[in-house]
Design an enzyme around this catalytic site. Sequence first.
Site, PDB file in Angstrom:
ATOM      1  N   GLU A  22       6.169  50.785 -24.523  1.00 39.01           N
ATOM      2  CA  GLU A  22       6.379  50.496 -23.098  1.00 39.01           C
ATOM      3  C   GLU A  22       5.498  51.311 -22.158  1.00 39.01           C
ATOM      4  O   GLU A  22       5.767  51.434 -20.972  1.00 39.01           O
ATOM      5  CB  GLU A  22       7.851  50.678 -22.705  1.00 39.01           C
ATOM      6  CG  GLU A  22       8.649  49.404 -22.772  1.00 39.01           C
ATOM      7  CD  GLU A  22       9.127  49.055 -24.177  1.00 39.01           C
ATOM      8  OE1 GLU A  22       9.843  48.046 -24.303  1.00 39.01           O
ATOM      9  OE2 GLU A  22       8.804  49.744 -25.156  1.00 39.01           O
ATOM     10  N   TYR A  42       4.900  54.602 -22.270  1.00 40.50           N
ATOM     11  CA  TYR A  42       5.293  56.001 -22.087  1.00 40.50           C
ATOM     12  C   TYR A  42       4.328  56.917 -22.852  1.00 40.50           C
ATOM     13  O   TYR A  42       3.346  56.460 -23.437  1.00 40.50           O
ATOM     14  CB  TYR A  42       6.741  56.196 -22.508  1.00 40.50           C
ATOM     15  CG  TYR A  42       7.733  55.515 -21.579  1.00 40.50           C
ATOM     16  CD1 TYR A  42       7.879  55.927 -20.251  1.00 40.50           C
ATOM     17  CD2 TYR A  42       8.499  54.441 -22.013  1.00 40.50           C
ATOM     18  CE1 TYR A  42       8.774  55.306 -19.396  1.00 40.50           C
ATOM     19  CE2 TYR A  42       9.405  53.806 -21.161  1.00 40.50           C
ATOM     20  CZ  TYR A  42       9.532  54.243 -19.855  1.00 40.50           C
ATOM     21  OH  TYR A  42      10.413  53.623 -19.010  1.00 40.50           O
ATOM     22  N   ARG A  91      10.085  53.657 -31.963  1.00 38.22           N
ATOM     23  CA  ARG A  91       9.902  52.452 -31.143  1.00 38.22           C
ATOM     24  C   ARG A  91       8.402  52.217 -30.985  1.00 38.22           C
ATOM     25  O   ARG A  91       7.711  52.919 -30.241  1.00 38.22           O
ATOM     26  CB  ARG A  91      10.581  52.634 -29.777  1.00 38.22           C
ATOM     27  CG  ARG A  91      10.539  51.414 -28.863  1.00 38.22           C
ATOM     28  CD  ARG A  91      11.593  50.397 -29.231  1.00 38.22           C
ATOM     29  NE  ARG A  91      11.636  49.328 -28.253  1.00 38.22           N
ATOM     30  CZ  ARG A  91      12.463  49.291 -27.202  1.00 38.22           C
ATOM     31  NH1 ARG A  91      13.319  50.297 -27.012  1.00 38.22           N
ATOM     32  NH2 ARG A  91      12.450  48.285 -26.377  1.00 38.22           N
ATOM     33  N   HIS A 105       5.128  48.793 -18.704  1.00 39.29           N
ATOM     34  CA  HIS A 105       5.789  48.489 -17.435  1.00 39.29           C
ATOM     35  C   HIS A 105       4.806  47.982 -16.381  1.00 39.29           C
ATOM     36  O   HIS A 105       5.215  47.328 -15.421  1.00 39.29           O
ATOM     37  CB  HIS A 105       6.527  49.722 -16.913  1.00 39.29           C
ATOM     38  CG  HIS A 105       7.744  50.073 -17.717  1.00 39.29           C
ATOM     39  ND1 HIS A 105       8.705  49.142 -18.050  1.00 39.29           N
ATOM     40  CD2 HIS A 105       8.153  51.238 -18.265  1.00 39.29           C
ATOM     41  CE1 HIS A 105       9.651  49.730 -18.765  1.00 39.29           C
ATOM     42  NE2 HIS A 105       9.339  50.994 -18.914  1.00 39.29           N
ATOM     43  N   GLN A 128      19.669  41.348 -12.480  1.00 38.76           N
ATOM     44  CA  GLN A 128      20.135  41.678 -11.134  1.00 38.76           C
ATOM     45  C   GLN A 128      21.025  42.918 -11.070  1.00 38.76           C
ATOM     46  O   GLN A 128      20.944  43.685 -10.112  1.00 38.76           O
ATOM     47  CB  GLN A 128      20.880  40.486 -10.535  1.00 38.76           C
ATOM     48  CG  GLN A 128      19.977  39.341 -10.131  1.00 38.76           C
ATOM     49  CD  GLN A 128      20.760  38.193  -9.529  1.00 38.76           C
ATOM     50  OE1 GLN A 128      20.797  37.097 -10.075  1.00 38.76           O
ATOM     51  NE2 GLN A 128      21.401  38.418  -8.419  1.00 38.76           N
TER      52      GLN A 128
END
Length: 676
Positions: free
Chosen positions: A167, A169, A217, A255, A343
């Site tokens: 992701e 990081y 991961r 991201h 949401q």
Amino acid sequence: MSQPAYPRLLAPLDLGFVTLPNRVLMGSMHTGLEETGDWARVAAFYVARVEGGVGLIVTGGMAPNSEGAVLPGAAGLFTAEDIAHHRIVTDAVHAAGGRIAMQILHAGRYAYSPRAVAPSPIRSPISQYTPAELDAAGIEKQIADIATAAARAREAGYDGVEIMGSEGYLLNQFLAPRTNRRADGWGGPIENRARFPIEVVARVRAAVGADFILIYRLSMIDLVPEGQTWDEITFVARGVVAAGATLVNTGIGWHEARVPTIATSVPRAAFAWLTARMMGERIGAPLIASNRINTPDVAEALLAGGAADMVSLARPFLADPRFVARAAAGRPETITPCIACNQACLDHTFALRVSSCLVNPRACHETELRLDPATVARRIAVVGAGPAGLAAALAAAGRGHAVTLFERDERIGGQLNLAKRIPGKEEFEGLVAYYARAVAEAGIEARLGAEAGPEDLAGFDAVVIATGVVPRDPAIPGQDQPHVLGYLDVLRGGADVGPRVVIVGAGGIGFDLAEFLAQSGPSATLDPAAWRREWGVGDPDLTSGGLAEPAPPPSARAITLLQRKAGRPGATLGKTTGWIHRASLAARGVRMMGGVNYEEITPRGLRISSGPGRENPRLIEADTVVLCAGQEPSRALADALVARGVAPHVVGGADRATELDAKRAIDQATRLAARL
């Protein structure tokens, strides 16, 4: 002896020193619960999922040190007091018969802090801070701190750790040429760039011993320019397994990527092909598939097809903590479905709020939003079977009240029936079906096709008004012409819409309407190959980062989307999904304009001007003008009851239509039912 409902999903997984009861991992989610300091509340959240049958839980990301925290003050495991707090959680999980691993997440350049560090001093497009480049001592400190965090996790009672290596990081930043420009032994060829994550895993394994779960991961596809190639990703996978990883989990995209990865418009299991390919590499450890796996059938099919050894589901455990138990009982239709809307989960996280779930507002609020059995059963009328009315009726019936549900339409769902027609929102179809089944099984008397009046509501102990909204009248001169339609006319079907369309109003429904009118043919959400072409998802075996040139289909119509408010249309859409809607429509050539005045609708189109000075008057030619200028509460019944001296409870859009969303409506209605 009968075959279990999901034989592969429910099969144990032997890791050598421990056997997991099934192949379901609750993936890491940052909920914000740890930051509340209420550790009993954190424990209650995880225990509910253990009691629901999950095989292994991974917590939200915990920082290994202050510079690695995503935000200043983010949760970590630094002190003896921290260890004691985490022990509250692990003791509760173990008492319930579960297992839990702590994710260690070092944000690197994604840290919203001037103390951010990274392999190279390259600022992220989603952060205001340029990170400091780590020197040799700094690299050693980060590795040591991650290993120390893992040792503390074991001391705190965790069954394992997950090292966040995807992701975008820190560990991922070392791996990708995009963020690693180093010329020393930690940069350049993949053997050098992979040193950092491989050394982290080796040091963590040394710190925790052999009988401790260590998940890595792995970024299977970076989805950014100058990302990793498939050969490099495979090299890392083999390296971390050789260094001591027990399991390898799938991470997808950074991201900052221009490709959505977990929103509802992303096809189910859209990236499982990458895990399946890694299965063919035989890296020596079980592999976990992730991203948009939200039903037992999807999960079972992946395992049966050899795409993974285990599946990771995150948000589905917000929607229904008993996901596994309901699947094991052979009743998957009773699982409250995750619609991947973001949401109440990710949008809350990025707004620094405690997460929850649109369809299950009790998620992360288990200790304060309770639906205990009612002391006295009452007769309750609920008028309106949209999101608010359904939530109120089901929660009240679940507490033991006798509920009668009135709905003037012949079917339940309210505006959910509009949402499910929008390309990319097909998950709403399952949500409406779930509600219909739940209403029937809860013993609720549903009076469909019945418009309730004050006389129908006499004799009830409580009346809940959930009559929703009505379209706002924009009062534009000329709006009574035959080529002018309301958004309900279009979304309910049957209206004749021409090739050139102007949409008046660019709120959530306006964007949905534009998506609906731009679509021709099947939705790409139902066709993974078409979706990958549209967004430019390529093959990391062919291009670094796995990017290709996007090829969005042209819009079926020439569409102009307008709003009175100055600024960029769509600015009020969800924080983590709004960009997807804007990008999708822009790629299809939909024109979006803000700060306009609606002067007059003519047979040729809509006359507009700009700004408070009504400057630059002009005509936008259109065959069809669709009015979508907001909503107002539908309160006629509530007002009639008040006039008769009855004090109804008003929820959802009938209470307040401004910035209406199902999340607020369901939460408000559930909380009301908890008090009745």
